[in-house]
Design a protein around this motif. Structure first.
Motif, PDB file in Angstrom:
ATOM      1  N   PRO A 131       0.812  -1.220   0.000  1.00  0.00           N
ATOM      2  CA  PRO A 131       0.000   0.000   0.000  1.00  0.00           C
ATOM      3  C   PRO A 131       0.845   1.270   0.000  1.00  0.00           C
ATOM      4  N   SER A 159      -4.933   3.063   0.205  1.00  0.00           N
ATOM      5  CA  SER A 159      -6.060   2.551   0.982  1.00  0.00           C
ATOM      6  C   SER A 159      -7.027   3.625   1.474  1.00  0.00           C
ATOM      7  N   ARG A 165     -11.094   5.884   4.608  1.00  0.00           N
ATOM      8  CA  ARG A 165     -10.683   4.522   4.305  1.00  0.00           C
ATOM      9  C   ARG A 165     -11.556   3.937   3.195  1.00  0.00           C
ATOM     10  N   ILE A 166     -10.908   3.270   2.264  1.00  0.00           N
ATOM     11  CA  ILE A 166     -11.661   2.632   1.175  1.00  0.00           C
ATOM     12  C   ILE A 166     -12.034   1.216   1.603  1.00  0.00           C
ATOM     13  N   LEU A 167     -13.317   0.960   1.685  1.00  0.00           N
ATOM     14  CA  LEU A 167     -13.765  -0.394   2.000  1.00  0.00           C
ATOM     15  C   LEU A 167     -14.245  -1.069   0.716  1.00  0.00           C
ATOM     16  N   PRO A 168     -13.904  -2.354   0.546  1.00  0.00           N
ATOM     17  CA  PRO A 168     -14.295  -3.050  -0.684  1.00  0.00           C
ATOM     18  C   PRO A 168     -15.812  -3.062  -0.866  1.00  0.00           C
ATOM     19  N   GLY A 169     -16.230  -2.893  -2.096  1.00  0.00           N
ATOM     20  CA  GLY A 169     -17.654  -2.954  -2.392  1.00  0.00           C
ATOM     21  C   GLY A 169     -18.396  -1.666  -2.123  1.00  0.00           C
ATOM     22  N   VAL A 203      -6.106  -1.397  -5.850  1.00  0.00           N
ATOM     23  CA  VAL A 203      -6.958  -1.053  -4.713  1.00  0.00           C
ATOM     24  C   VAL A 203      -8.296  -1.776  -4.767  1.00  0.00           C
ATOM     25  N   LEU A 205     -10.965  -4.594  -5.111  1.00  0.00           N
ATOM     26  CA  LEU A 205     -11.003  -6.032  -4.845  1.00  0.00           C
ATOM     27  C   LEU A 205     -12.210  -6.689  -5.490  1.00  0.00           C
ATOM     28  N   THR A 206     -13.056  -5.897  -6.119  1.00  0.00           N
ATOM     29  CA  THR A 206     -14.240  -6.460  -6.767  1.00  0.00           C
ATOM     30  C   THR A 206     -14.183  -6.175  -8.267  1.00  0.00           C
TER      31      THR A 206
ATOM     32  N   GLN B 103     -15.141  -8.829   6.109  1.00  0.00           N
ATOM     33  CA  GLN B 103     -15.798  -8.530   4.827  1.00  0.00           C
ATOM     34  C   GLN B 103     -14.813  -7.961   3.801  1.00  0.00           C
ATOM     35  N   GLY B 104     -14.906  -8.480   2.601  1.00  0.00           N
ATOM     36  CA  GLY B 104     -14.049  -8.007   1.519  1.00  0.00           C
ATOM     37  C   GLY B 104     -12.795  -8.841   1.360  1.00  0.00           C
ATOM     38  N   MET B 155      -5.277  -8.140   3.987  1.00  0.00           N
ATOM     39  CA  MET B 155      -4.950  -6.944   3.209  1.00  0.00           C
ATOM     40  C   MET B 155      -5.253  -5.651   3.969  1.00  0.00           C
ATOM     41  N   THR B 156      -4.437  -4.657   3.700  1.00  0.00           N
ATOM     42  CA  THR B 156      -4.645  -3.350   4.326  1.00  0.00           C
ATOM     43  C   THR B 156      -6.011  -2.787   3.957  1.00  0.00           C
ATOM     44  N   THR B 157      -6.445  -3.077   2.738  1.00  0.00           N
ATOM     45  CA  THR B 157      -7.717  -2.533   2.274  1.00  0.00           C
ATOM     46  C   THR B 157      -8.924  -3.098   3.026  1.00  0.00           C
ATOM     47  N   THR B 158      -8.775  -4.281   3.581  1.00  0.00           N
ATOM     48  CA  THR B 158      -9.922  -4.869   4.291  1.00  0.00           C
ATOM     49  C   THR B 158      -9.776  -4.764   5.814  1.00  0.00           C
ATOM     50  N   PRO B 160      -9.799  -2.277   7.881  1.00  0.00           N
ATOM     51  CA  PRO B 160     -10.747  -1.436   8.630  1.00  0.00           C
ATOM     52  C   PRO B 160     -12.024  -2.170   9.035  1.00  0.00           C
ATOM     53  N   MET B 161     -12.356  -3.239   8.323  1.00  0.00           N
ATOM     54  CA  MET B 161     -13.573  -3.965   8.669  1.00  0.00           C
ATOM     55  C   MET B 161     -13.461  -4.643  10.036  1.00  0.00           C
ATOM     56  N   GLU B 163     -12.087  -3.192  12.640  1.00  0.00           N
ATOM     57  CA  GLU B 163     -12.466  -2.107  13.558  1.00  0.00           C
ATOM     58  C   GLU B 163     -13.979  -1.873  13.503  1.00  0.00           C
ATOM     59  N   ASN B 164     -14.522  -1.894  12.292  1.00  0.00           N
ATOM     60  CA  ASN B 164     -15.973  -1.700  12.145  1.00  0.00           C
ATOM     61  C   ASN B 164     -16.748  -2.757  12.929  1.00  0.00           C
TER      62      ASN B 164
END
Lengths: 456, 216
Positions: A131, A159, A165-169, A203, A205-206, B103-104, B155-158, B160-161, B163-164
């Motif tokens: 990242p 990210s 923060r970018i969350l998938p979907g 970045v 994932l979908t 999630q993700g 992954m860093t991108t997922t 945060p979920m 924490e959520n």
């Protein structure tokens, strides 16, 4: 792939044998063990780049047999997508053996490479698998794109989107995907290479996120690519297959991304080599990939420059180089970070072994992907230089050199030096490496010359 | 009735070698000979699987050996549990752990290793799989009366979920009922502490230790 065969693949994904995923994994791991034994595939810690054509062919045969017997597991339907041996071989026979990447004067042709092939490897770089921050992402990309020996750029991943923060979907994935594609386009323009091939926007994932990266004016173009991933090992789903469908629709480049786990379902190096060959076949048959990105990952250390990793990459490369025409790209993944001398030694070992074993180059994935902003263009320059210096080497030469390089970093694999972030090893105004980072680069090159590598 | 050392060794070695056939036969022989099924679990199965778990952690063996040992243990467990039931008893799990990849995130090998190790140590594991929504963790924790909720992200991108999910448990007033532990490729101890996780582990052995600690 056979013309318009995606509907048939979807059909088989819905009608193939039903199996729970855990049962597929168990069956797979047992079969790999048996095939390693049947084909007599043995790891030799004293020779990490074996000049053993017969073993390379046995790795190939075992991988082909594994793929035909197991097929690919579709997570969407919990069914196995199977192909006959004849179907697989027919598809492989149709492989063109080369793909044009990028456009205009910046286009390059990436070819299938043979074992000890004198033609140069195409060099991909960028913060792939690592990242970046919104602040330094544009500069990291520019540092890679401006390197003359770099041919293609991976856009990597950021990210956050405007700090969120970018969350998938979510919609931010779509926005972030387009933003990163645009930043990569701007980086290649600023480097004076506007037609350079961009090999993914990581970045997203979908499938929706990946699709959002395409925009002929400001995002990805059909001369660029996105990755179609496999899930370890030999698994796919409809989201991934939908990416293939979209890439067909717009005529863009299809890349098969596989990340076989060394120590995973395949076990030690021989089994991982066998399943890695099968993974490549999945990419050829299901994804109709224009090229294959092999990102071998050690289960514990998240790199591929340890002895087991180097041997595995060498045998997979040789097996595919000798028995197919597919275009293979190896992703060098290291535990060290910029600002650490060990990073260059890790890259040198990876580039030496994989160049003579038939791969094109990508790198470097640094710090095992854990530390943001720790990648620079200098290590890409270094990999390309080592790869070019390896073109006249035999596998025995490469094995001997690697034996001398390994002690320079092997002990640090379990306690890595993660180095420093981009802004501490590059001048962020001039986008050039700091003297300290450059001195390390020169020092390691000198070390390599001393042991006999003819670096320019 | 105690079982012979020879039989104990045979079962233990078969579990460590991941030989389901020999392990199953040894377990049946032991139970037919009147062995106490609970003693079989505590004195043979758990120590044998701990050996494999430690070997895996130390890099002496890889995932296939762990999977095969887990499979062998599963075959043995069928007979052991039947024997416990025949005695009119129930085998109390060490604790209940709800686990999943957030999630993700579709990467679940690490999570699967933790699942195998937890089961081997006598936990009841509610494995939600990968790409698990925050609300699914919550529902499963409540429905299964879990003690521990374990989440992973590669992954860093997922990340945060994670924490959520912890925040969701707090929002609905359920946070204090569960110990929430985290792990995965991109998760660090520092980050785990900033998001208010109860525990962090970098590996499967550590995750089992955390669950043991939180289930006492």
């Amino acid at each position: 792939m056979r013309s318009n065969w995606l509907p048939e693949i979807v059909k088989r994904a819905q009608s193939g044998p039903y199996m729970k995923e855990a049962d597929f994994d168990l069956k797979l791991t047992k079969r790999i063990k048996e095939l390693v034994r049947e084909y007599g595939i043995r790891y030799d810690a004293n020779n990490l780049c074996p000049a053993d054509d017969d073993m390379a062919d046995r790795v190939w045969q075992a991988g082909l047999q594994l793929f035909v017997e197991m097929g690919s597991y579709c997570q969407s339907t919990e069914r196995c997508i199977r192909f006959t041996r004849d179907e697989v071989l027919e598809i492989l026979a149709q492989e063109p053996g080369a793909v044009t990447l990028g456009m205009g004067k910046d286009a390059v042709v990436m070819r299938h490479r043979g074992v000890e092939d004198p033609q140069r490897a195409i060099m991909h770089s960028g913060p792939t698998g690592l990242p970046s921050s919104e602040k330094y992402h544009p500069l990291i990309l520019l540092s890679c794109a401006q390197e003359p020996l770099v041919d293609c750029l991976g856009a990597g991943s950021v990210s956050t989107y405007h700090g969120e923060r970018i969350l998938p979907g979510t919609p931010l994935e779509v926005l972030g995907s387009r933003r990163d594609a645009s930043v990569a386009r701007e980086a290649i323009r600023m480097a004076g290479r506007p037609g350079m091939h961009i090999n993914d926007v990581a970045v997203s994932l979908t499938c929706a996120g990946k699709m959002a990266a395409f925009d002929t004016d400001a995002g990805l173009r059909p001369s660029d690519a996105i990755l179609v991933s496999q899930m370890v090992e030999l698994k796919t789903d409809f989201d991934q297959l939908s990416r293939v469908a979209h890439l067909y629709n717009i005529g863009a480049v299809r890349v098969d991304l596989m990340t076989p786990l060394l120590g995973g379902v395949g076990g030690a190096a021989p089994g991982t080599a066998v399943v890695s060959v099968a993974d490549h076949l999945l990419g050829a048959v299901l994804y109709d990939a224009d090229y294959h990105m092999f990102s071998l990952t050690h289960l514990h250390y998240v790199n591929n420059t340890d002895p087991l990793g180097l041997w595995t990459q060498s045998m997979v490369g040789q097996a595919l180089a000798r028995n197919t025409k597919i275009v293979c790209l190896n992703d060098i993944y290291v535990v060290s970070g910029p600002g650490a001398k060990e990073l260059f030694y890790e890259c040198a070992a990876g580039a030496l072994v994989t160049t003579v074993s038939g791969f094109n180059m990508q790198g470097a994935g640094t710090t095992g992907g854990f530390f943001p902003d720790r990648t620079t263009g200098l290590e890409a320059r270094f990999i390309a230089e080592v790869s070019r210096a390896s073109l006249n080497l035999t596998r025995q030469d490469a094995a001997q050199l690697v034996k001398e390089i390994l002690p320079c970093y092997q002990a640090t694999i379990t306690s890595p030096n993660r180095g420093k972030p981009f802004n501490e090893v590059y001048d962020v105004e001039t986008v050039q490496p700091t003297t300290e980072w450059l001195d390390m680069y020169h020092a390691v090159k000198e070390d390599l010359r001393r042991i006999g590598l003819k670096l320019a | 009735m105690t079982i012979s050392e020879e039989l104990k060794t045979r079962l233990s070695n078969a579990l460590i070698d991941g030989d389901a056939e020999i392990a199953e036969a040894a377990a049946v022989e032991a139970l037919d000979g009147g062995a106490d099924p609970l003693a079989l679990i505590n004195d043979v199965m758990i120590p044998a699987l701990t050996v494999v778990g430690n070997q895996f952690q130390n890099g002496e063996v890889f995932l296939p050996e762990l999977m095969l040992a887990g499979d062998a243990a599963q075959q043995v467990s069928k007979h052991v549990e039947a024997a416990i039931a025949a005695q009119g008893k129930t085998s109390e799990p060490k604790g209940v752990v709800v686990i999943g990849t957030v999630q993700g995130d579709i990467h679940d090998i690490g999570k699967n290793i933790v699942v195998t190790m937890l089961k081997a140590h006598g936990f009841r594991v509610v494995d939600l799989g990968r790409n698990v929504a925050s609300s699914s963790f919550l529902t499963a924790a409540i429905e299964n009366n879990a003690g521990v909720v374990a989440m992973s992200s590669l992954m860093t991108t997922t990340r945060p979920m994670i924490e959520n999910t912890i925040n969701l448990f707090g929002e609905v007033g359920e946070r204090a009922k569960y110990k929430m532990i985290v792990g995965g490729g991109c998760v660090t101890e520092d980050w785990a502490s900033t998001i208010g996780a109860d525990g962090y582990s970098a590996d499967a052995v550590g995750a089992v230790e955390l669950c043991k600690q939180f289930s006492q």
